[in-house]
Design an enzyme around this catalytic site. Structure first.
Site, PDB file in Angstrom:
ATOM      1  N   SER A 274      -8.001  -0.682   1.614  1.00 19.76           N
ATOM      2  CA  SER A 274      -6.920  -1.345   1.062  1.00 19.76           C
ATOM      3  C   SER A 274      -5.875  -0.384   1.518  1.00 19.76           C
ATOM      4  O   SER A 274      -5.360  -0.838   2.674  1.00 19.76           O
ATOM      5  CB  SER A 274      -7.050  -0.996  -0.491  1.00 19.76           C
ATOM      6  OG  SER A 274      -6.248  -1.501  -1.123  1.00 19.76           O
ATOM      7  N   HIS A 275      -5.065   0.190   0.450  1.00 23.74           N
ATOM      8  CA  HIS A 275      -3.624   0.858   1.067  1.00 23.74           C
ATOM      9  C   HIS A 275      -3.923   2.458   1.700  1.00 23.74           C
ATOM     10  O   HIS A 275      -3.003   2.857   1.797  1.00 23.74           O
ATOM     11  CB  HIS A 275      -2.824   1.113  -0.166  1.00 23.74           C
ATOM     12  CG  HIS A 275      -3.815   1.743  -1.449  1.00 23.74           C
ATOM     13  ND1 HIS A 275      -4.906   1.161  -2.166  1.00 23.74           N
ATOM     14  CD2 HIS A 275      -3.571   2.982  -2.025  1.00 23.74           C
ATOM     15  CE1 HIS A 275      -5.429   2.125  -2.843  1.00 23.74           C
ATOM     16  NE2 HIS A 275      -4.630   3.301  -2.727  1.00 23.74           N
TER      17      HIS A 275
ATOM     18  N   ARG B 104      -2.294  -6.127  -2.857  1.00 26.61           N
ATOM     19  CA  ARG B 104      -0.991  -5.564  -3.658  1.00 26.61           C
ATOM     20  C   ARG B 104       0.416  -6.050  -3.179  1.00 26.61           C
ATOM     21  O   ARG B 104       0.571  -6.593  -1.968  1.00 26.61           O
ATOM     22  CB  ARG B 104      -0.726  -4.064  -3.353  1.00 26.61           C
ATOM     23  CG  ARG B 104      -2.167  -3.109  -3.706  1.00 26.61           C
ATOM     24  CD  ARG B 104      -1.861  -1.822  -3.661  1.00 26.61           C
ATOM     25  NE  ARG B 104      -2.907  -1.047  -4.296  1.00 26.61           N
ATOM     26  CZ  ARG B 104      -2.777   0.106  -4.699  1.00 26.61           C
ATOM     27  NH1 ARG B 104      -1.755   0.765  -4.614  1.00 26.61           N
ATOM     28  NH2 ARG B 104      -3.904   0.769  -5.036  1.00 26.61           N
TER      29      ARG B 104
ATOM     30  N   GLU C  95      -1.541  -4.802 -12.691  1.00 23.80           N
ATOM     31  CA  GLU C  95      -1.945  -3.317 -12.893  1.00 23.80           C
ATOM     32  C   GLU C  95      -0.625  -2.827 -12.419  1.00 23.80           C
ATOM     33  O   GLU C  95       0.081  -3.201 -11.550  1.00 23.80           O
ATOM     34  CB  GLU C  95      -2.976  -3.036 -11.930  1.00 23.80           C
ATOM     35  CG  GLU C  95      -4.399  -3.307 -12.603  1.00 23.80           C
ATOM     36  CD  GLU C  95      -5.346  -2.446 -11.642  1.00 23.80           C
ATOM     37  OE1 GLU C  95      -5.943  -1.487 -12.234  1.00 23.80           O
ATOM     38  OE2 GLU C  95      -5.754  -2.916 -10.321  1.00 23.80           O
TER      39      GLU C  95
HETATM   40  C1  VG1 Z   1      -5.980   2.603  -7.495  1.00 21.38           C
HETATM   41  C2  VG1 Z   1      -5.048   2.025  -8.339  1.00 21.38           C
HETATM   42  C3  VG1 Z   1      -5.780   0.942  -9.376  1.00 21.38           C
HETATM   43  C4  VG1 Z   1      -6.417  -0.173  -8.327  1.00 21.38           C
HETATM   44  C5  VG1 Z   1      -7.076   0.606  -7.293  1.00 21.38           C
HETATM   45  C6  VG1 Z   1      -7.709  -0.341  -6.214  1.00 21.38           C
HETATM   46  O1  VG1 Z   1      -7.007   3.212  -8.018  1.00 21.38           O
HETATM   47  O2  VG1 Z   1      -4.377   2.950  -9.411  1.00 21.38           O
HETATM   48  O3  VG1 Z   1      -5.069   0.175 -10.290  1.00 21.38           O
HETATM   49  O4  VG1 Z   1      -6.823  -1.237  -8.810  1.00 21.38           O
HETATM   50  O5  VG1 Z   1      -6.453   1.534  -6.625  1.00 21.38           O
HETATM   51  O6  VG1 Z   1      -6.361  -0.975  -5.414  1.00 21.38           O
HETATM   52  P1  VG1 Z   1      -7.251   4.917  -8.432  1.00 21.38           P
HETATM   53  O7  VG1 Z   1      -8.464   5.076  -9.031  1.00 21.38           O
HETATM   54  O8  VG1 Z   1      -6.820   5.378  -7.263  1.00 21.38           O
HETATM   55  O9  VG1 Z   1      -6.047   4.897  -9.381  1.00 21.38           O
HETATM   56  V1  VG1 Z   1      -6.488  -1.532  -3.975  1.00 21.38           V
HETATM   57  O10 VG1 Z   1      -5.067  -1.936  -3.496  1.00 21.38           O
HETATM   58  O11 VG1 Z   1      -7.768  -0.637  -3.365  1.00 21.38           O
HETATM   59  O12 VG1 Z   1      -7.460  -2.929  -3.972  1.00 21.38           O
HETATM   60 CO    CO Z   2      -5.508  -3.136  -1.860  1.00 22.42          CO
END
Ligand code: VG1
Ligand code: CO
Length: 562
Positions: free
Chosen positions: A114-115, A295, A378
């Site tokens: 993801s990010h 996102r 979120e």
């Molecule tokens: C983070 C965010 C959560 C989101 C998750 C996946 O998780 O807080 O809201 O769903 O990333 O996002 P954490 O456990 O690090 O707080 V992504 O863009 O991977 O799909």
């Molecule tokens: Co993502």
């Protein structure tokens, strides 16, 4: 071709986090590491796997291709009948979700962190999505994890030639152990673009972006941050909606290391886009997406920032201008627990059901499947609807542009109007990244003890001449209203009498150390135009103070403030 059985031994660290298994690339490269995890996903599917079709693809980050080749070989040996794979291994996370649903297949494997940054020195990830198109629920992830602790062998077809297979569109058929095994390489964007055209009014959006006799062009700047959305942005915005490839989009070629940036759309990591909008006042709107495209960050003129919590509330308040909702109706709304409660006020006014779930998109799926949830989000820059079962960055931007077109107002004016009607939920999140795990755990334990200590509830906490009285405090637990499954320990909440909240969680998506997240929220009915950091300052001080953050983590300043 014949499959073989390979002996292996378990790895101890294959527990999926908030959104799949994420580790450094070099960990996935260890002998049998990726193989073990894939075999355990398949074992967890049991007899449903035989003859099944799966979708495979991801954000194209480094290590995607070898991982896909491994998946092809292991799938063929485990009696999967067909894999549908995006060309070059590319699918955004929302596109995988859409394909699983459109093709009515058993599930999908999403290759993304993801990010998180990508490239040989950074992160890779593997996530399993179930047949509704959403991330696997806890029970399935736990089952996969259990299996990874016990695995002794995996099945593969080493002689199945995968070289360059995913580069070219088309179908290949193989005979493995006397059974037919098919790999279909499809266009990464086609189905997803078709879905967006069904949901939104592309004629109106084109008129907005191109301008008409009556209205000048609405000048947008979309930043794909070198992630997977580049291919979708070019297709939807440039080809379909007539945006300029030079002036309206940037960083739209997906790179396997995201150009060495952190592909995370927030004010810190997408500062580049913020600066562009500040420098050039002719831009009316800006948006950025993360590596895998689920996102979004929304900005108005001069980089006016829309918090994801407000974004959700504004969309909830204006869904009727989007054809999809006109046709399907608007059922309930939902947000993750740390997300500010702005949308709750809209739900109350419109008389819709409202749900508060733990962090992670997997918790929205059951409510959507049961027809009780249409729109959710979120605070972590995730927004989406029941058109799929993942959050969807491009969808969010198309939804915002639909609202802007319909209201004929800019982003900032829309927000101000919204706050005037509903009041404002001020919100901020402080992230402390790569903190030592021990210190982070000790801080959470300290907070656990604090909230159950005598007299904590009822106590008055003060900072900068502001006082807040603790009304309640707990570690959030959630019972799914549909299948009654329970998720415990989802974050420590300190709830104040005036509705203000402090929330503490450890991230479940990092790949090294711990990330502490503190979420700070207050509500103001009339004072809606103050800077959020100014408004929240007393609560921030209280939050750091009661957690003794500095003592436990040694940190003076957060890594990221959103
Ligand atoms: C983070 C965010 C959560 C989101 C998750 C996946 O998780 O807080 O809201 O769903 O990333 O996002 P954490 O456990 O690090 O707080 V992504 O863009 O991977 O799909
Ligand atoms: Co993502």
């Amino acid at each position: 071709l014949e499959s073989v059985v390979v002996q292996t031994t378990p790895f101890e660290d294959q527990k999926p986090g908030t959104s799949g298994l994420r580790k450094k690339v070099k960990v996935f490269m260890e002998k049998n590491y990726t193989e073990n995890f894939i075999q355990c996903i398949f074992d967890a599917l049991g007899c449903k796997l035989k003859g099944a079709t799966l979708v495979v693809g991801g954000d194209g980050r480094y290590f995607s291709k070898p991982a896909i080749n491994t998946i092809i070989r292991i799938a063929s040996a485990n009696e999967v009948s067909k894999l549908i794979i995006g060309q070059l291994g590319i699918f955004s996370t929302p596109a995988v979700s859409a394909l699983i649903r459109q093709h009515k297949v058993l599930g999908g494997i999403v290759l993304t962190a993801s990010h998180n940054p990508g490239g040989i020195r950074h992160d890779f990830g593997i996530k399993y999505n179930i047949e509704n198109g959403g991330p696997a629920p806890d029970q399935i992830s736990n089952n996969i994890y259990e299996l990874t602790t016990k695995i002794t062998q995996y099945k593969t077809t080493p002689t199945l030639e995968t070289d360059r297979m995913i580069d070219i569109l088309g179908t290949s058929k193989f005979n493995v152990d006397g059974r037919e095994f098919t790999v279909e390489i499809i266009d990464s964007t086609k189905n997803y673009v078709a879905l967006m055209k069904e949901i939104f009014d592309f004629n109106k959006l084109r008129a907005l972006i191109r301008g008409t006799d009556k209205r000048p062009a609405f000048n947008i700047l979309l930043d794909s941050m070198n992630g997977v959305t580049g291919v979708y942005v070019r297709n939807i915005f440039v080809e379909e909606l007539g945006a300029s490839p030079d002036n309206n989009v940037r960083r739209v070629v997906p790179l396997d290391n995201f150009g060495e940036i952190h592909p995370d759309p927030n004010l810190t990591y997408a500062k580049d886009l913020v600066d562009k909008l500040k420098e050039n006042a002719s831009y009316d709107f800006g948006a950025a997406f993360d590596g895998d495209g689920d996102r979004n960050m929304i900005l108005g003129k001069n980089a006016f920032f829309v918090t994801p919590s407000d974004s959700l509330a504004v969309l909830a308040n204006n869904l009727d201008c989007i054809p999809y909702f006109k046709k399907n109706g608007v059922h309930g709304f939902a947000r993750s627990m740390p997300t500010a409660a702005a949308v709750d006020r809209v739900a109350a006014k419109l008389g819709k059901e409202m749900f508060e779930v733990p962090t992670g998109w997997k918790y929205f799926g059951n409510l959507m499947d049961a027809g009780r949830l249409s729109l959710c989000g979120e605070e972590s820059f995730g927004t989406g609807s029941d058109h799929i079962r993942e959050k969807d960055g491009l969808w969010a931007v198309l939804a915002w542009l639909s609202v802007i077109e319909h209201k004929n107002m800019g982003v900032e004016d829309i927000l101000k109007e919204h706050w005037k009607t509903y009041g404002r939920n001020y919100f901020s999140r402080y992230d402390y990244e790569e903190v030592e795990t021990e210190g982070a755990n000790a801080m959470m334990q300290h907070l656990e003890n604090l909230i159950v200590s005598k007299d904590f509830v009822g106590k008055t906490l003060a900072s900068n001449c502001k006082t807040y009285k603790v009304a309640n405090a707990d570690n959030f637990s959630y019972v799914d209203p549909i299948d009654h499954s329970v998720a415990k320990n989802q974050g420590i909440r300190v709830l104040f009498e005036d509705g203000s909240r402090l929330i503490y969680r450890l991230s479940g998506t990092g790949s090294s150390g711990a990330t502490v997240r503190i979420y700070i929220e207050c509500y103001e009915k009339d004072d809606v135009l103050t800077d959020a950091q100014v408004m929240l300052r007393p609560l921030v001080n209280i939050s750091l103070d009661i957690a003794q953050l500095k003592k436990f983590t040694g940190r003076e300043e957060p890594t990221v403030i959103t």
